[in-house]
Design an enzyme around this catalytic site. Structure first.
Site, PDB file in Angstrom:
ATOM      1  N   GLU A  65       0.811  -1.221   0.000  1.00 18.07           N
ATOM      2  CA  GLU A  65       0.000   0.000   0.000  1.00 18.07           C
ATOM      3  C   GLU A  65       0.842   1.268   0.000  1.00 18.07           C
ATOM      4  O   GLU A  65       0.512   2.236  -0.693  1.00 18.07           O
ATOM      5  CB  GLU A  65      -0.948   0.001   1.200  1.00 18.07           C
TER       6      GLU A  65
ATOM      7  N   HIS B 244      -9.286  -5.520  11.378  1.00 16.41           N
ATOM      8  CA  HIS B 244      -9.920  -5.357  10.072  1.00 16.41           C
ATOM      9  C   HIS B 244     -11.311  -4.745  10.194  1.00 16.41           C
ATOM     10  O   HIS B 244     -12.129  -4.869   9.279  1.00 16.41           O
ATOM     11  CB  HIS B 244     -10.027  -6.710   9.362  1.00 16.41           C
TER      12      HIS B 244
END
Length: 326
Positions: free
Chosen positions: A60, A129
């Site tokens: 990322e 998450h």
């Protein structure tokens, strides 16, 4: 007006803007060959090819940085995070590069790019998450933060975000991708920074955004059976915040309940509470009440998830508290 899925509305927005402007491209993990982790970009590789629909490694920080550099050179990247939990790996590029570049360059470099992907919880995915980052990114000058709650808003706001000359954080939800809603035919844009009155009422104002607004709607439906009418305002964007409709609504209802899927400290609801008490204090007949998640990491057990999240019953309880009824 067509009934299409949330993911289809996002796909239409990106496809239409890529057809309109050759500088727009999509980059992220699994966006090309796999048609997107949530099938948002399904079929786009076939139409636009591998130079505009770009699969990346699980890196990322790297592909967010490539996106910033591309934007500095006149392109309009859409950077997809598989979840905004993973944007933490790239947060230096988002905050220290994308958000600050216009200011630090003395206005020489606009950063016309979109960071998009799901935010918040999607069930039993664990604490790492399941986090909501809307207030984190809204805290940073230079960013715009958009959180749509339905397919029409998703399409109209994403098209505006892609055309915007500043970096936009566009936050979705894994549990909404399959939901259907009405989307107008043809060209359809919604300006960033404009809220929407979801329903009108006279007894209490509820403010929310994103998928959690459905909890507010469910609570309002239940309370309507008892003759309590709730006015619901969907923020749509949390930077900038459209304060005026909230103030006008509070002047009518004299009460405010804010529903947000986020930890309570320094949340969007905290900012709203301050602003409304400062600018509409004389119209309040009860303290402003916030309904947020509990101040702990997201649990895994279903019973604990129920206790952690804002629920219909919690919202109903808080609204009745605001109305001084049992």
């Amino acid at each position: 007006m067509r009934q299409i899925q949330f993911r289809e509305a996002l796909r239409e927005a990106m496809t239409e803007e890529m057809r309109r402007d050759a500088n727009v491209f999509l980059m992220g993990e699994e966006v090309a060959q796999y048609n997107g982790a949530y099938k948002v970009s399904q079929g786009m590789l076939d139409e636009f090819g591998p130079k505009r629909i770009i699969d990346t490694p699980i890196a990322e920080l790297g592909f967010a940085g490539i996106g910033v550099g591309a934007a500095m050179n006149g392109l309009r990247p859409i950077i997809e995070f598989m979840t905004f939990n993973f944007s933490l790996v790239a947060i230096d590029q988002v905050i220290n590069s994308a958000a600050k570049m216009l200011s630090m360059s003395g206005g020489q470099f606009n950063i016309p790019m979109v960071f998009r992907g799901p935010t918040g919880n999607a069930g039993q995915l664990g604490a790492q998450h399941s986090q909501s980052f809307e207030n984190w990114y809204a805290n940073c000058p230079g960013l715009k933060v958009v959180v749509p709650s339905n397919p029409a808003d998703a399409k109209g706001l994403l098209k505006s975000a892609i055309r915007d000359n500043d970096p936009v954080i566009f936050m979705e939800s894994e549990v909404m991708y399959g939901e259907k809603g009405g989307v107008p035919e043809g060209e359809y844009l919604i300006p960033i920074g404009v809220s929407r009155v979801d329903r009108e009422g006279s007894d209490v104002t509820i403010v929310s955004f994103g998928k959690i607004i459905k909890v507010a709607q469910a609570a309002a439906d239940e309370l309507a059976k008892d003759g309590i009418t709730c006015e619901i305002i969907d923020l749509r964007t949390v930077r900038p915040i459209d304060y005026a409709p909230i103030i006008n609504s509070v002047k009518k209802t004299n009460r405010l309940v804010i529903v947000e899927e986020a930890w309570p400290l320094a949340s969007i609801s905290s900012e709203l509470t301050f602003h409304i008490q400062k600018n509409a204090f004389d119209y309040l007949d009860a303290p402003i009440i916030r309904v947020t998640t509990k101040d702990v990491p997201m649990p895994y057990a279903p019973t604990l998830i129920e206790a952690f999240l804002p629920t219909k019953n919690r919202v109903i309880q808080c609204i009745k508290e605001s109305l001084y009824v049992k």
